[in-house]
Motif scaffolding. Structure first.
Motif, PDB file in Angstrom:
ATOM      1  N   THR A  50      -1.209   6.207 -21.088  1.00 42.96           N
ATOM      2  CA  THR A  50      -2.554   6.585 -20.637  1.00 42.96           C
ATOM      3  C   THR A  50      -3.143   5.663 -19.595  1.00 42.96           C
ATOM      4  N   GLY A  51      -2.580   4.479 -19.397  1.00 43.24           N
ATOM      5  CA  GLY A  51      -3.209   3.487 -18.538  1.00 43.24           C
ATOM      6  C   GLY A  51      -3.928   2.466 -19.392  1.00 43.24           C
ATOM      7  N   PRO A  52      -4.411   1.372 -18.801  1.00 42.38           N
ATOM      8  CA  PRO A  52      -5.005   0.281 -19.575  1.00 42.38           C
ATOM      9  C   PRO A  52      -6.281   0.701 -20.284  1.00 42.38           C
ATOM     10  N   THR A  53      -6.488   0.113 -21.466  1.00 41.28           N
ATOM     11  CA  THR A  53      -7.719   0.320 -22.213  1.00 41.28           C
ATOM     12  C   THR A  53      -8.326  -1.040 -22.499  1.00 41.28           C
ATOM     13  N   GLU A  54      -9.623  -1.078 -22.578  1.00 43.26           N
ATOM     14  CA  GLU A  54     -10.287  -2.318 -22.960  1.00 43.26           C
ATOM     15  C   GLU A  54     -11.630  -1.957 -23.559  1.00 43.26           C
ATOM     16  N   ARG A  55     -12.134  -2.864 -24.349  1.00 39.58           N
ATOM     17  CA  ARG A  55     -13.418  -2.637 -24.984  1.00 39.58           C
ATOM     18  C   ARG A  55     -14.518  -2.535 -23.912  1.00 39.58           C
ATOM     19  N   PRO A  56     -15.402  -1.553 -24.009  1.00 44.16           N
ATOM     20  CA  PRO A  56     -16.475  -1.438 -23.015  1.00 44.16           C
ATOM     21  C   PRO A  56     -17.252  -2.739 -22.903  1.00 44.16           C
ATOM     22  N   GLY A  57     -17.428  -3.190 -21.678  1.00 44.40           N
ATOM     23  CA  GLY A  57     -18.165  -4.418 -21.453  1.00 44.40           C
ATOM     24  C   GLY A  57     -17.326  -5.664 -21.567  1.00 44.40           C
ATOM     25  N   ALA A  58     -16.020  -5.523 -21.959  1.00 41.57           N
ATOM     26  CA  ALA A  58     -15.181  -6.697 -22.116  1.00 41.57           C
ATOM     27  C   ALA A  58     -14.850  -7.291 -20.762  1.00 41.57           C
ATOM     28  N   ALA A  59     -14.565  -8.576 -20.774  1.00 38.56           N
ATOM     29  CA  ALA A  59     -14.194  -9.244 -19.532  1.00 38.56           C
ATOM     30  C   ALA A  59     -12.876  -8.701 -19.042  1.00 38.56           C
ATOM     31  N   PRO A  60     -12.696  -8.539 -17.723  1.00 35.28           N
ATOM     32  CA  PRO A  60     -11.449  -7.986 -17.189  1.00 35.28           C
ATOM     33  C   PRO A  60     -10.313  -8.969 -17.396  1.00 35.28           C
ATOM     34  N   SER A  68     -10.587  -7.708 -33.236  1.00 36.22           N
ATOM     35  CA  SER A  68     -10.676  -8.816 -32.286  1.00 36.22           C
ATOM     36  C   SER A  68      -9.895  -8.549 -31.009  1.00 36.22           C
ATOM     37  N   ARG A  69      -9.103  -7.503 -30.998  1.00 35.86           N
ATOM     38  CA  ARG A  69      -8.214  -7.243 -29.874  1.00 35.86           C
ATOM     39  C   ARG A  69      -8.881  -6.285 -28.886  1.00 35.86           C
ATOM     40  N   PRO A  70      -9.019  -6.650 -27.627  1.00 35.90           N
ATOM     41  CA  PRO A  70      -9.636  -5.750 -26.649  1.00 35.90           C
ATOM     42  C   PRO A  70      -8.900  -4.409 -26.584  1.00 35.90           C
ATOM     43  N   GLY A  71      -9.677  -3.345 -26.546  1.00 36.27           N
ATOM     44  CA  GLY A  71      -9.092  -2.019 -26.382  1.00 36.27           C
ATOM     45  C   GLY A  71      -8.832  -1.277 -27.668  1.00 36.27           C
ATOM     46  N   LEU A  72      -9.027  -1.934 -28.824  1.00 34.89           N
ATOM     47  CA  LEU A  72      -8.776  -1.291 -30.107  1.00 34.89           C
ATOM     48  C   LEU A  72     -10.004  -1.414 -30.996  1.00 34.89           C
ATOM     49  N   GLU A  73     -10.111  -0.495 -31.962  1.00 38.66           N
ATOM     50  CA  GLU A  73     -11.262  -0.479 -32.858  1.00 38.66           C
ATOM     51  C   GLU A  73     -10.855   0.096 -34.209  1.00 38.66           C
ATOM     52  N   VAL A  74     -11.258  -0.577 -35.275  1.00 31.57           N
ATOM     53  CA  VAL A  74     -11.059  -0.045 -36.623  1.00 31.57           C
ATOM     54  C   VAL A  74     -11.951   1.174 -36.810  1.00 31.57           C
ATOM     55  N   THR A 130      -7.333   2.454 -40.594  1.00 33.01           N
ATOM     56  CA  THR A 130      -7.093   3.337 -39.451  1.00 33.01           C
ATOM     57  C   THR A 130      -7.792   2.740 -38.225  1.00 33.01           C
ATOM     58  N   PHE A 131      -7.211   3.003 -37.049  1.00 30.50           N
ATOM     59  CA  PHE A 131      -7.785   2.450 -35.831  1.00 30.50           C
ATOM     60  C   PHE A 131      -7.478   3.365 -34.659  1.00 30.50           C
ATOM     61  N   ARG A 132      -8.126   3.081 -33.523  1.00 29.70           N
ATOM     62  CA  ARG A 132      -7.947   3.900 -32.329  1.00 29.70           C
ATOM     63  C   ARG A 132      -8.068   3.023 -31.084  1.00 29.70           C
ATOM     64  N   ALA A 133      -7.629   3.583 -29.966  1.00 29.08           N
ATOM     65  CA  ALA A 133      -7.831   2.938 -28.667  1.00 29.08           C
ATOM     66  C   ALA A 133      -9.199   3.338 -28.128  1.00 29.08           C
ATOM     67  N   LEU A 134      -9.834   2.406 -27.443  1.00 26.19           N
ATOM     68  CA  LEU A 134     -11.160   2.646 -26.871  1.00 26.19           C
ATOM     69  C   LEU A 134     -11.067   3.011 -25.396  1.00 26.19           C
ATOM     70  N   PRO A 135     -12.036   3.738 -24.888  1.00 26.34           N
ATOM     71  CA  PRO A 135     -12.051   4.028 -23.446  1.00 26.34           C
ATOM     72  C   PRO A 135     -12.193   2.730 -22.655  1.00 26.34           C
ATOM     73  N   PRO A 136     -11.618   2.683 -21.454  1.00 24.32           N
ATOM     74  CA  PRO A 136     -11.798   1.488 -20.612  1.00 24.32           C
ATOM     75  C   PRO A 136     -13.223   1.417 -20.082  1.00 24.32           C
ATOM     76  N   ALA A 137     -13.606   0.201 -19.680  1.00 26.89           N
ATOM     77  CA  ALA A 137     -14.948   0.030 -19.119  1.00 26.89           C
ATOM     78  C   ALA A 137     -15.108   0.874 -17.867  1.00 26.89           C
ATOM     79  N   THR A 138     -14.039   0.990 -17.088  1.00 30.48           N
ATOM     80  CA  THR A 138     -14.065   1.824 -15.883  1.00 30.48           C
ATOM     81  C   THR A 138     -12.759   2.601 -15.821  1.00 30.48           C
ATOM     82  N   GLY A 139     -12.759   3.677 -15.056  1.00 32.19           N
ATOM     83  CA  GLY A 139     -11.537   4.428 -14.876  1.00 32.19           C
ATOM     84  C   GLY A 139     -11.422   5.576 -15.862  1.00 32.19           C
ATOM     85  N   PRO A 140     -10.393   6.389 -15.699  1.00 32.41           N
ATOM     86  CA  PRO A 140     -10.230   7.599 -16.523  1.00 32.41           C
ATOM     87  C   PRO A 140      -9.776   7.260 -17.938  1.00 32.41           C
TER      88      PRO A 140
END
Length: 519
Positions: A509-519, A417-423, A433-443
């Motif tokens: 690494t800089g901010p991460t958020e779920r792809p397509g998530a609201a900023p 449920s938390r933006p930027g993370l995924e089981v 186990t979980f990981r950080a997701l790539p941001p919608a934009t940016g490196p």
């Protein structure tokens, strides 16, 4: 030069000192060769030890660091300490020093926020059982000197098998941990199916299997050329069709397949091999099925866990570590065999005269445990679990194990449920186990940089003393792993750990958020 004197022979000689005293001999007097202490000193030391343990085991541990990053210098000093020739001036101060060293010098697997590896969330009853067994120097290898302790071990093993739903008649013994349990079971399997020389003996397991299994096979003289490590399938389980083909091929080549090792809760991800199918395959092929359940087999105490571990009762042998999900002190393992007679066949010995003298009067059901394993002088490990079950009751243990699985469900839902993370895997037997997701934009870091960052974030967290989390490799990539079997781990504390992992990741690494998530 210090001398040893007998104060009971013709009065105390000149310069004699009470051997119960603590402190350096006065004027070069005799040393304390009796190695005893005055009763009041023993009581004071025991009280101080228990004060230290009570402070550690009590609810206040949550506010203390789970690990100390500053222990390295102390470790260097301790390694260089000279041998103490004279007694301590103040044994109470020495006990206080030991308490500080243990508190500040090590990580604490019993801490509610120790989420790395497989925690050892012990109980006070396990500690008391350990102290009682050590204090009475309880013999457990031979019933002639340890009739009651052997009976307690037999009962506790039977209770454990019953709790896990294993077949009636299943029995075994307590050992130091999963490594010794696996070695014991594999020795029995080898001797039963291919003999002690093991010519051509060949074993099979997946690449998710614990390192203690290939090490046990090495000890048994089964070379790497006869050890088949099969890559796990998409669910990290041993592939049945490939296993069958490999067994058939090895038989055609003149080898002697004898053993399949299945996982009941892998350390990395908590996954379980297909136990019913493996049991059926092994029966058809005349192979021994050993289940390494050091961590996960205890889940069979619960209805949910028993469904996940269906087929566990069909195994020829099972290893389980009560010092993991049954909350006992470290050094408490157990090996269980459907037919314990195979233990006697593998480890039974002819007794020398000084032991054979006590062979008479053997009651039905009594066990000489020196015939069931490699140890003769053994710790009375069973007392820890026996006392814990007697004090708390089996239902409390079922509830505690169930709580770990429910906690894993909750934290997995929170991560998703938390933006930027995924089981990534689980929850499976209280491992997520979980990981950080790539941001919608940016490196976003390259896969190699991301792998490195996972381990760096885990190190950052450990250095803070806040919690212990480790990285593991799943599908070739590093991910964060949580093991939440400690029944004293709280939901809010666990969520705060996940939040802190995300903060540390962002800082690197800089901010991460779920792809397509609201900023």
């Amino acid at each position: 030069m210090n001398t040893i004197s007998d104060p009971g022979a013709g009065g105390a000689p000149a310069g004699w000192r009470d051997p119960r005293r603590i402190g350096p001999p006065a004027g070069g007097g005799p040393v304390n060769a009796s190695l005893t202490l005055p009763e009041e000193t023993v009581a004071a030391l025991g009280h101080r030890v228990w004060e230290i343990l009570s402070a550690h085991l009590g609810p206040g541990r949550r506010g203390r660091p789970v690990a100390s990053p500053d222990a390295a210098a102390e470790a260097v000093r301790l390694r260089a300490e000279p041998l103490p020739a004279a007694p301590a001036d103040d044994p109470l101060a020495l006990v206080d020093q030991v308490g500080r060293l243990l508190r500040e010098g090590n990580a604490h697997p019993d801490h509610p926020d120790f989420l790395a590896f497989v925690p050892s969330p012990g109980t006070v009853t396990g500690v008391l059982g350990t102290a009682l067994a050590a204090g009475f120097a309880v013999p457990t290898g031979w019933r002639f000197t340890g009739k009651v302790s052997s009976a307690i071990e037999s009962a506790t093993v039977r209770w454990l098998a019953e709790l896990m739903g294993l077949a009636p008649g299943t029995s075994g013994l307590f050992v130091s941990g999963g490594s010794a349990a696996n070695l014991t079971a594999l020795t029995a399997a080898r001797d039963a199916l291919v003999g002690t020389e093991g010519r051509g003996a060949t074993a099979y397991f997946s690449d998710q299997t614990h390192l203690s299994v290939p090490r046990a096979l090495h000890v048994l003289g089964i070379g790497e050329d006869r050890v088949r490590v099969l890559p796990g399938d998409a669910h990290r389980r041993i592939p049945l069709r490939r296993l069958a083909r490999q067994v058939a091929r090895d038989r055609r080549d003149g080898l002697r397949p004898f053993l399949v090792v299945a996982n009941a809760g892998t350390t990395a991800t908590g996954d379980v091999d297909p136990l019913p199918e493996l049991a059926a395959f092994c029966r058809e092929e005349g192979l021994w099925l050993h289940v390494d359940g050091a961590f996960g087999a205890a889940a069979a105490l619960t209805e949910r866990g028993r469904r996940v571990l269906a087929g566990l009762d069909a195994a020829d042998s099972v290893s389980v570590d009560p010092h993991k999900w049954l909350f006992q002190p470290a050094g408490t393992g157990c090996v269980l065999l459907r037919d314990p007679a195979f233990l006697t066949r593998a480890f039974g010995v002819g007794l020398p005269g000084y032991l054979d003298a006590g062979a008479a009067g053997h009651d039905e059901g009594e066990v000489d445990y020196l015939h069931w394993g490699i140890e003769q002088t053994r710790e009375f490990r069973a007392l820890r679990l026996w006392l814990s079950l007697k004090v708390f009751g089996a239902d409390a243990f079922r509830a505690a194990v169930d709580r770990g699985q429910a906690t894993a469900d909750d934290i997995a839902a929170y991560i998703d449920s938390r933006p930027g993370l995924e089981v990534v895997t689980g929850p499976s037997l209280a491992v997520v186990t979980f990981r950080a997701l790539p941001p919608a934009t940016g490196p976003f870091p390259s896969p190699e940089d991301a792998d490195r960052t996972v381990d760096e974030v885990c190190e950052d967290l450990r250095s803070e003393g806040r919690a212990m989390v480790v990285g593991v490799t799943v599908a070739g990539r590093r991910v964060f792993r949580l093991c939440v079997i400690n029944p004293r781990t709280r939901r809010d504390g666990l969520r705060a750990v996940v939040d802190r992992v995300a903060e540390l990741w962002t800082a690197r690494t800089g901010p991460t958020e779920r792809p397509g998530a609201a900023p």
